[in-house]
Design a protein around this motif. Sequence first.
Motif, PDB file in Angstrom:
ATOM      1  N   ARG A 146      29.229  14.881  66.687  1.00  0.00           N
ATOM      2  CA  ARG A 146      29.651  16.143  66.067  1.00  0.00           C
ATOM      3  C   ARG A 146      28.759  16.443  64.864  1.00  0.00           C
ATOM      4  O   ARG A 146      28.281  15.531  64.193  1.00  0.00           O
ATOM      5  N   PRO A 147      28.572  17.722  64.546  1.00  0.00           N
ATOM      6  CA  PRO A 147      27.731  18.074  63.396  1.00  0.00           C
ATOM      7  C   PRO A 147      28.436  17.763  62.079  1.00  0.00           C
ATOM      8  O   PRO A 147      29.652  17.852  61.959  1.00  0.00           O
ATOM      9  N   SER A 148      27.646  17.397  61.089  1.00  0.00           N
ATOM     10  CA  SER A 148      28.164  17.132  59.746  1.00  0.00           C
ATOM     11  C   SER A 148      28.387  18.458  59.023  1.00  0.00           C
ATOM     12  O   SER A 148      27.868  19.500  59.448  1.00  0.00           O
ATOM     13  N   PRO A 149      29.129  18.459  57.900  1.00  0.00           N
ATOM     14  CA  PRO A 149      29.318  19.707  57.141  1.00  0.00           C
ATOM     15  C   PRO A 149      28.006  20.402  56.751  1.00  0.00           C
ATOM     16  O   PRO A 149      27.913  21.629  56.916  1.00  0.00           O
ATOM     17  N   PRO A 150      26.964  19.673  56.278  1.00  0.00           N
ATOM     18  CA  PRO A 150      25.710  20.388  55.983  1.00  0.00           C
ATOM     19  C   PRO A 150      25.100  21.052  57.219  1.00  0.00           C
ATOM     20  O   PRO A 150      24.539  22.132  57.135  1.00  0.00           O
ATOM     21  N   TRP A 151      25.234  20.399  58.365  1.00  0.00           N
ATOM     22  CA  TRP A 151      24.652  20.986  59.568  1.00  0.00           C
ATOM     23  C   TRP A 151      25.458  22.202  60.029  1.00  0.00           C
ATOM     24  O   TRP A 151      24.900  23.188  60.503  1.00  0.00           O
ATOM     25  N   ILE A 152      26.786  22.164  59.896  1.00  0.00           N
ATOM     26  CA  ILE A 152      27.622  23.316  60.241  1.00  0.00           C
ATOM     27  C   ILE A 152      27.214  24.515  59.377  1.00  0.00           C
ATOM     28  O   ILE A 152      27.090  25.637  59.866  1.00  0.00           O
ATOM     29  N   ALA A 153      26.977  24.273  58.089  1.00  0.00           N
ATOM     30  CA  ALA A 153      26.525  25.348  57.193  1.00  0.00           C
ATOM     31  C   ALA A 153      25.157  25.868  57.628  1.00  0.00           C
ATOM     32  O   ALA A 153      24.912  27.076  57.607  1.00  0.00           O
ATOM     33  N   HIS A 154      24.280  24.965  58.038  1.00  0.00           N
ATOM     34  CA  HIS A 154      22.955  25.370  58.520  1.00  0.00           C
ATOM     35  C   HIS A 154      23.087  26.264  59.758  1.00  0.00           C
ATOM     36  O   HIS A 154      22.400  27.278  59.881  1.00  0.00           O
ATOM     37  N   ILE A 155      23.974  25.892  60.680  1.00  0.00           N
ATOM     38  CA  ILE A 155      24.210  26.708  61.870  1.00  0.00           C
ATOM     39  C   ILE A 155      24.676  28.104  61.456  1.00  0.00           C
ATOM     40  O   ILE A 155      24.224  29.114  61.994  1.00  0.00           O
ATOM     41  N   ALA A 156      25.585  28.169  60.487  1.00  0.00           N
ATOM     42  CA  ALA A 156      26.117  29.459  60.030  1.00  0.00           C
ATOM     43  C   ALA A 156      25.020  30.335  59.439  1.00  0.00           C
ATOM     44  O   ALA A 156      24.911  31.520  59.776  1.00  0.00           O
ATOM     45  N   VAL A 157      24.214  29.790  58.563  1.00  0.00           N
ATOM     46  CA  VAL A 157      23.144  30.560  57.930  1.00  0.00           C
ATOM     47  C   VAL A 157      22.140  31.032  58.975  1.00  0.00           C
ATOM     48  O   VAL A 157      21.711  32.188  58.975  1.00  0.00           O
ATOM     49  N   HIS A 158      21.768  30.150  59.881  1.00  0.00           N
ATOM     50  CA  HIS A 158      20.820  30.506  60.933  1.00  0.00           C
ATOM     51  C   HIS A 158      21.388  31.635  61.793  1.00  0.00           C
ATOM     52  O   HIS A 158      20.681  32.590  62.147  1.00  0.00           O
ATOM     53  N   THR A 159      22.666  31.569  62.114  1.00  0.00           N
ATOM     54  CA  THR A 159      23.320  32.601  62.924  1.00  0.00           C
ATOM     55  C   THR A 159      23.337  33.939  62.195  1.00  0.00           C
ATOM     56  O   THR A 159      23.042  34.981  62.788  1.00  0.00           O
ATOM     57  N   LEU A 160      23.670  33.924  60.916  1.00  0.00           N
ATOM     58  CA  LEU A 160      23.708  35.164  60.146  1.00  0.00           C
ATOM     59  C   LEU A 160      22.333  35.807  60.058  1.00  0.00           C
ATOM     60  O   LEU A 160      22.199  37.026  60.154  1.00  0.00           O
TER      61      LEU A 160
END
Length: 145
Positions: A125-139
């Motif tokens: 599973r992705p870590s919290p920093p990676w989840i944030a990275h996914i969000a920024v990349h998506t935006l």
Amino acid sequence: MPEDRLWLSPYDWSRSYLLPESVACNIPHRSSLLDYGAWNVARGVLVELCRVLPATPVSLLYDEPVQRRNRMRVAIRITAHARRADGQDVRVIYRSERTDAEPWPEFWSVAVNGVIPAAGRDGRRPSPPWIAHIAVHTLRVELGR
């Protein structure tokens, strides 16, 4: 994105996250010795999201969807809400499910403002920093923000 960049380091799972008292949430704002690890992941998703956007944390909802009678399935849902400096709201929903019954299917997903840019069916599973990275990349890429 390359598979090897998806999973950062063990340090990403060992941080302790603190939320400002102004954040509306249904779990403690700070960790304690007997807290659930999933609560720290929930706080981490919101803190890391606000760090990389940058944004102000608004609310955090931790939920364990209804479990099966045999309690073999474990599921969590984290809804992190942040507000960017331009007034745009960002909502990230992270879901993780697993079962203790064979064949041990596991699932996780990340949704950003209703778009699901990442999901997986394995134990990594992705870590919290990676989840944030996914969000920024998506935006930036998919939503044009």
